[in-house]
Design a protein around this motif. Structure first.
Motif, PDB file in Angstrom:
ATOM      1  N   HIS A 153      37.787  24.583  33.359  1.00  8.51           N
ATOM      2  CA  HIS A 153      38.891  24.892  32.459  1.00  8.51           C
ATOM      3  C   HIS A 153      39.799  25.940  33.102  1.00  8.51           C
ATOM      4  O   HIS A 153      41.031  25.822  33.065  1.00  8.51           O
ATOM      5  N   ALA A 154      39.217  26.969  33.720  1.00  8.45           N
ATOM      6  CA  ALA A 154      39.998  28.012  34.390  1.00  8.45           C
ATOM      7  C   ALA A 154      40.824  27.425  35.537  1.00  8.45           C
ATOM      8  O   ALA A 154      41.986  27.792  35.730  1.00  8.45           O
ATOM      9  N   LEU A 155      40.227  26.496  36.288  1.00 11.99           N
ATOM     10  CA  LEU A 155      40.947  25.861  37.392  1.00 11.99           C
ATOM     11  C   LEU A 155      42.099  25.005  36.874  1.00 11.99           C
ATOM     12  O   LEU A 155      43.181  24.979  37.467  1.00 11.99           O
ATOM     13  N   ASP A 156      41.867  24.319  35.774  1.00  9.97           N
ATOM     14  CA  ASP A 156      42.905  23.502  35.152  1.00  9.97           C
ATOM     15  C   ASP A 156      44.093  24.378  34.761  1.00  9.97           C
ATOM     16  O   ASP A 156      45.255  24.008  34.970  1.00  9.97           O
ATOM     17  N   ILE A 157      43.810  25.559  34.222  1.00  7.89           N
ATOM     18  CA  ILE A 157      44.860  26.506  33.845  1.00  7.89           C
ATOM     19  C   ILE A 157      45.534  27.067  35.092  1.00  7.89           C
ATOM     20  O   ILE A 157      46.754  27.137  35.186  1.00  7.89           O
ATOM     21  N   ALA A 158      44.742  27.466  36.086  1.00  9.20           N
ATOM     22  CA  ALA A 158      45.281  28.114  37.284  1.00  9.20           C
ATOM     23  C   ALA A 158      46.212  27.195  38.072  1.00  9.20           C
ATOM     24  O   ALA A 158      47.143  27.675  38.727  1.00  9.20           O
ATOM     25  N   LYS A 159      45.993  25.904  37.993  1.00  7.78           N
ATOM     26  CA  LYS A 159      46.873  24.959  38.693  1.00  7.78           C
ATOM     27  C   LYS A 159      48.310  25.051  38.188  1.00  7.78           C
ATOM     28  O   LYS A 159      49.244  24.659  38.882  1.00  7.78           O
ATOM     29  N   LEU A 160      48.494  25.580  36.988  1.00  7.05           N
ATOM     30  CA  LEU A 160      49.826  25.712  36.399  1.00  7.05           C
ATOM     31  C   LEU A 160      50.497  27.040  36.749  1.00  7.05           C
ATOM     32  O   LEU A 160      51.681  27.227  36.489  1.00  7.05           O
ATOM     33  N   CYS A 161      49.746  27.976  37.311  1.00 10.37           N
ATOM     34  CA  CYS A 161      50.264  29.318  37.592  1.00 10.37           C
ATOM     35  C   CYS A 161      51.323  29.261  38.690  1.00 10.37           C
ATOM     36  O   CYS A 161      51.065  28.748  39.778  1.00 10.37           O
ATOM     37  N   PRO A 162      52.508  29.806  38.426  1.00 17.43           N
ATOM     38  CA  PRO A 162      53.568  29.768  39.422  1.00 17.43           C
ATOM     39  C   PRO A 162      53.212  30.607  40.658  1.00 17.43           C
ATOM     40  O   PRO A 162      52.866  31.780  40.538  1.00 17.43           O
ATOM     41  N   ALA A 163      53.299  30.000  41.821  1.00 12.71           N
ATOM     42  CA  ALA A 163      53.119  30.683  43.103  1.00 12.71           C
ATOM     43  C   ALA A 163      53.856  29.856  44.161  1.00 12.71           C
ATOM     44  O   ALA A 163      53.242  29.309  45.066  1.00 12.71           O
ATOM     45  N   PRO A 164      55.187  29.748  44.044  1.00 13.88           N
ATOM     46  CA  PRO A 164      55.938  28.848  44.923  1.00 13.88           C
ATOM     47  C   PRO A 164      55.916  29.237  46.399  1.00 13.88           C
ATOM     48  O   PRO A 164      56.179  28.409  47.254  1.00 13.88           O
ATOM     49  N   TYR A 165      55.585  30.481  46.712  1.00 13.54           N
ATOM     50  CA  TYR A 165      55.571  30.933  48.103  1.00 13.54           C
ATOM     51  C   TYR A 165      54.154  31.189  48.601  1.00 13.54           C
ATOM     52  O   TYR A 165      53.938  31.943  49.536  1.00 13.54           O
ATOM     53  N   GLY A 166      53.163  30.566  47.970  1.00 10.52           N
ATOM     54  CA  GLY A 166      51.772  30.771  48.364  1.00 10.52           C
ATOM     55  C   GLY A 166      50.836  29.979  47.481  1.00 10.52           C
ATOM     56  O   GLY A 166      51.034  28.794  47.265  1.00 10.52           O
ATOM     57  N   GLY A 167      49.836  30.640  46.932  1.00  6.32           N
ATOM     58  CA  GLY A 167      48.858  29.968  46.090  1.00  6.32           C
ATOM     59  C   GLY A 167      48.101  30.966  45.243  1.00  6.32           C
ATOM     60  O   GLY A 167      48.418  32.160  45.235  1.00  6.32           O
ATOM     61  N   VAL A 168      47.111  30.471  44.540  1.00  3.19           N
ATOM     62  CA  VAL A 168      46.316  31.334  43.673  1.00  3.19           C
ATOM     63  C   VAL A 168      44.829  31.201  44.007  1.00  3.19           C
ATOM     64  O   VAL A 168      44.407  30.208  44.605  1.00  3.19           O
ATOM     65  N   GLU A 169      44.087  32.209  43.634  1.00  4.51           N
ATOM     66  CA  GLU A 169      42.627  32.220  43.772  1.00  4.51           C
ATOM     67  C   GLU A 169      42.060  32.487  42.388  1.00  4.51           C
ATOM     68  O   GLU A 169      42.591  33.313  41.645  1.00  4.51           O
ATOM     69  N   VAL A 170      40.993  31.792  42.034  1.00  7.17           N
ATOM     70  CA  VAL A 170      40.347  31.975  40.731  1.00  7.17           C
ATOM     71  C   VAL A 170      38.964  32.555  40.976  1.00  7.17           C
ATOM     72  O   VAL A 170      38.194  32.020  41.772  1.00  7.17           O
ATOM     73  N   ARG A 171      38.663  33.645  40.273  1.00  4.06           N
ATOM     74  CA  ARG A 171      37.344  34.264  40.428  1.00  4.06           C
ATOM     75  C   ARG A 171      36.799  34.634  39.057  1.00  4.06           C
ATOM     76  O   ARG A 171      37.500  35.212  38.229  1.00  4.06           O
ATOM     77  N   PRO A 172      35.528  34.308  38.822  1.00  2.00           N
ATOM     78  CA  PRO A 172      34.910  34.699  37.554  1.00  2.00           C
ATOM     79  C   PRO A 172      34.707  36.210  37.510  1.00  2.00           C
ATOM     80  O   PRO A 172      34.452  36.844  38.537  1.00  2.00           O
ATOM     81  N   ILE A 173      34.826  36.761  36.322  1.00  2.00           N
ATOM     82  CA  ILE A 173      34.559  38.180  36.103  1.00  2.00           C
ATOM     83  C   ILE A 173      33.050  38.348  35.942  1.00  2.00           C
ATOM     84  O   ILE A 173      32.412  37.608  35.191  1.00  2.00           O
ATOM     85  N   MET A 174      32.489  39.306  36.645  1.00  2.00           N
ATOM     86  CA  MET A 174      31.056  39.572  36.575  1.00  2.00           C
ATOM     87  C   MET A 174      30.753  40.380  35.311  1.00  2.00           C
ATOM     88  O   MET A 174      31.385  41.403  35.048  1.00  2.00           O
ATOM     89  N   ASP A 175      29.819  39.918  34.527  1.00  3.78           N
ATOM     90  CA  ASP A 175      29.409  40.629  33.313  1.00  3.78           C
ATOM     91  C   ASP A 175      28.351  41.660  33.707  1.00  3.78           C
ATOM     92  O   ASP A 175      27.211  41.308  34.027  1.00  3.78           O
ATOM     93  N   VAL A 176      28.733  42.918  33.684  1.00  2.00           N
ATOM     94  CA  VAL A 176      27.804  43.997  34.021  1.00  2.00           C
ATOM     95  C   VAL A 176      27.416  44.801  32.789  1.00  2.00           C
ATOM     96  O   VAL A 176      26.790  45.861  32.908  1.00  2.00           O
ATOM     97  N   SER A 177      27.749  44.288  31.612  1.00  2.00           N
ATOM     98  CA  SER A 177      27.491  45.033  30.380  1.00  2.00           C
ATOM     99  C   SER A 177      26.017  45.363  30.182  1.00  2.00           C
ATOM    100  O   SER A 177      25.679  46.394  29.631  1.00  2.00           O
ATOM    101  N   GLY A 178      25.129  44.499  30.644  1.00  2.00           N
ATOM    102  CA  GLY A 178      23.696  44.759  30.501  1.00  2.00           C
ATOM    103  C   GLY A 178      23.167  45.791  31.482  1.00  2.00           C
ATOM    104  O   GLY A 178      22.027  46.223  31.384  1.00  2.00           O
ATOM    105  N   HIS A 179      24.030  46.232  32.418  1.00  3.13           N
ATOM    106  CA  HIS A 179      23.597  47.171  33.449  1.00  3.13           C
ATOM    107  C   HIS A 179      24.247  48.540  33.293  1.00  3.13           C
ATOM    108  O   HIS A 179      24.049  49.403  34.137  1.00  3.13           O
ATOM    109  N   MET A 180      25.032  48.695  32.262  1.00  8.76           N
ATOM    110  CA  MET A 180      25.720  49.974  32.047  1.00  8.76           C
ATOM    111  C   MET A 180      24.830  50.873  31.188  1.00  8.76           C
ATOM    112  O   MET A 180      24.197  50.420  30.263  1.00  8.76           O
ATOM    113  N   GLY A 181      24.822  52.133  31.532  1.00  9.62           N
ATOM    114  CA  GLY A 181      23.979  53.106  30.835  1.00  9.62           C
ATOM    115  C   GLY A 181      24.502  53.444  29.556  1.00  9.62           C
ATOM    116  O   GLY A 181      24.424  53.779  28.568  1.00  9.62           O
TER     117      GLY A 181
END
Length: 117
Positions: free
Chosen positions: A89-117
């Motif tokens: 789904h994220a890739l489907d959305i990212a394909k629409l992101c304007p970047a006429p002079y290059g491209g885009v990279e999609v990266r998942p956000i790491m959930d670190v909530s269980g590791h925070m004090g």
């Protein structure tokens, strides 16, 4: 829903002193993209355009230097933080992101909530 970053990499020379109509076209494309994200069932949680790499300050260890760490043809120029059902789904959305002079990279956000004090 999971969080993903859409990182926009472009040749920043294309945006040095752009004509007003070029700048307006870029703004219109990003406004259109924001609407398309909602139409696809995703959500933009945040995002910004970045100043040119010449304004960057890099830190390696305790050494601070002006400018980016490495010279590249395409530079990180902006980003969107989105929520999407999954990577496809994220890739489907990212394909629409304007970047006429290059491209885009999609990266998942790491959930670190269980590791925070």
């Amino acid at each position: 829903m999971a969080k993903y970053m859409i990182l926009i990499y472009e040749d920043e020379k294309a945006y040095i002193d752009p004509a007003p109509e070029v700048w307006q076209q870029a703004m219109d494309a990003h406004t259109r993209f924001a609407g398309q994200v909602g139409e696809k069932g995703g959500q933009i949680l945040g995002g910004d355009a970045l100043q040119p790499t010449a304004t960057a300050t890099s830190i390696r260890g305790d050494v601070v230097t002006d400018g980016p760490f490495a010279e590249t043809k395409e530079a990180l120029g902006g980003y969107y933080l989105i929520e999407a059902r999954d990577l496809d789904h994220a890739l489907d959305i990212a394909k629409l992101c304007p970047a006429p002079y290059g491209g885009v990279e999609v990266r998942p956000i790491m959930d670190v909530s269980g590791h925070m004090g």
